[in-house]
Design an enzyme around this catalytic site. Structure first.
Site: not given
Length: 129
Positions: A35, A76, A83, A102-103
């Protein structure tokens, strides 16, 4: 833990604290390697720490700064989990509900980042201005 235990795939709850700690470490390592945003956010922590040392932050300001940074990183990690889980469920297919999920998870990171920026302005602004 012997080598046979390491090769077994775990499907149940952790029975030992050290096992749970190992899985948590694996998760952080995964996020660090996969990530980009997590790496960027993590890289900001020592820079903010150096600025805090230079300015001579008070203990309460250090606590607020650490809390703000930690909450951004936690958001995060939460976003990353959501995700990857969504991708596991739908694979390469588009689903509008998964996009929304996800948004919303990404919005969590954005909101926490904005709060952390505000905290940073309040703390550092009083020293710089």
């Amino acid at each position: 833990m012997d080598s046979n235990d390491q090769n077994k795939e775990q499907v149940g709850k952790n029975r030992h604290f050290l096992g749970a700690l190992g899985h948590a470490h694996d998760g952080l390592r995964f996020a660090l390697h996969h990530e980009r945003n997590f790496r960027f956010q993590l890289a900001m922590v020592p820079l903010l720490g150096a600025l805090g040392l230079y300015l001579g932050l008070k203990p309460t300001e250090w606590a607020l700064l650490a809390l703000a940074c930690g909450l951004v990183l936690l958001a995060e990690l939460f976003n990353t989990s959501v995700e990857w889980l969504c991708d596991l469920v739908v694979g390469d297919h588009f689903h509008p509900l998964v996009k929304t999920i996800k948004d919303v998870a990404a919005g969590t990171v954005l909101l926490m980042t904005l709060v952390a920026i505000f905290v940073g302005f309040v703390i550092f602004g009083s020293y710089i201005l």
